[in-house]
Write an enzyme that holds these catalytic residues in place. Structure first.
Site, PDB file in Angstrom:
ATOM      1  N   ALA A 271       0.841  -1.202   0.000  1.00  0.00           N
ATOM      2  CA  ALA A 271       0.000   0.000   0.000  1.00  0.00           C
ATOM      3  C   ALA A 271       0.872   1.245   0.000  1.00  0.00           C
ATOM      4  O   ALA A 271       1.994   1.240   0.519  1.00  0.00           O
ATOM      5  CB  ALA A 271      -0.923   0.005   1.218  1.00  0.00           C
ATOM      6  N   ASP A 272       0.351   2.291  -0.589  1.00  0.00           N
ATOM      7  CA  ASP A 272       1.050   3.576  -0.570  1.00  0.00           C
ATOM      8  C   ASP A 272       0.015   4.685  -0.706  1.00  0.00           C
ATOM      9  O   ASP A 272      -1.103   4.457  -1.183  1.00  0.00           O
ATOM     10  CB  ASP A 272       2.080   3.673  -1.689  1.00  0.00           C
ATOM     11  CG  ASP A 272       3.061   4.813  -1.446  1.00  0.00           C
ATOM     12  OD1 ASP A 272       3.964   4.632  -0.604  1.00  0.00           O
ATOM     13  OD2 ASP A 272       2.904   5.885  -2.054  1.00  0.00           O
ATOM     14  N   GLN A 273       0.407   5.861  -0.279  1.00  0.00           N
ATOM     15  CA  GLN A 273      -0.501   7.009  -0.320  1.00  0.00           C
ATOM     16  C   GLN A 273       0.280   8.251  -0.728  1.00  0.00           C
ATOM     17  O   GLN A 273       1.396   8.475  -0.253  1.00  0.00           O
ATOM     18  CB  GLN A 273      -1.142   7.228   1.043  1.00  0.00           C
ATOM     19  CG  GLN A 273      -2.225   8.300   1.071  1.00  0.00           C
ATOM     20  CD  GLN A 273      -2.817   8.457   2.465  1.00  0.00           C
ATOM     21  OE1 GLN A 273      -2.123   8.841   3.389  1.00  0.00           O
ATOM     22  NE2 GLN A 273      -4.084   8.136   2.610  1.00  0.00           N
TER      23      GLN A 273
END
Length: 202
Positions: free
Chosen positions: A78-80
């Protein structure tokens, strides 16, 4: 009762406390493993500028990096990214940078682009990007100082110098998007994928 039905352990390629909390609250047993990748190096080499594409690229790379050492397991990366228009923000290095970021965000609407990718035996088998639109209230210099004094060093651990699940909620006047996206994991699309693959009990 645990919900995970996979034959191998579910892996989260992250040590994010928010992401771990979201998976645990959904009843998923998992192992959290740090993805040892050079995020800024990968981003620079990709020459990507679109915030959504960057978030998805990094989510993929995290999942694949951990998956390479965990055959048979499903690995969640996951990344944001936080973008104000075309401008991308990174975690502030200290109070001076935190103040500058908040000064720019105040009174404006920015986007949080949260990406998730699932790898299995080194291949990406699922990916999704969800977006939340965050409108920060107008703030005076005194408002900024009061918030930074109260929040302390925690402001350097999050892009934009805020954590919505904490004191950062005081900074906002309007939020469009689900809670999971804001915390950095598009949980509903992820759970839908796991159900389709018959990897969860409900």
């Amino acid at each position: 009762m645990g919900q995970w039905l996979g034959n191998s352990p579910l892996i989260l390629a992250s040590q994010s406390s928010a992401r771990k909390m979201l998976l645990a609250n959904a009843g998923l047993e998992f192992e959290a493993v740090t993805a040892d990748i050079d995020e800024r190096g990968i981003q620079t080499a990709s020459k990507l500028s679109n915030p959504r594409e960057i978030a998805l690229l990094l989510a993929r790379e995290k999942a694949k990096a951990v998956s390479a050492n965990r055959p048979g397991s499903y690995v969640i990366g996951a990344d944001q990214t936080l973008a104000l228009g075309e401008r991308l923000f990174n975690k502030p290095a200290g109070r001076v940078q935190a103040t500058a970021q908040l000064r720019d965000l105040a009174g404006n609407c920015h986007e949080l682009n949260s990406a998730v990718a699932v790898a299995h035996d080194g291949k990406i088998v699922f990916e999704d990007v969800s977006v939340a639109r965050m409108t920060m209230r107008q703030m005076t210099e005194a408002d900024l100082s009061a918030y930074l004094d109260a929040a302390g060093d925690a402001v350097t651990t999050s892009v934009g110098a805020y954590q919505l699940e904490g004191l950062g909620v005081h900074l906002f006047e309007r939020i469009e998007g689900d809670h999971f996206t804001i915390l950095g994991l598009p949980l509903l699309p992820l759970l839908a994928f796991l159900r389709r693959e018959r990897l969860v009990a409900v």
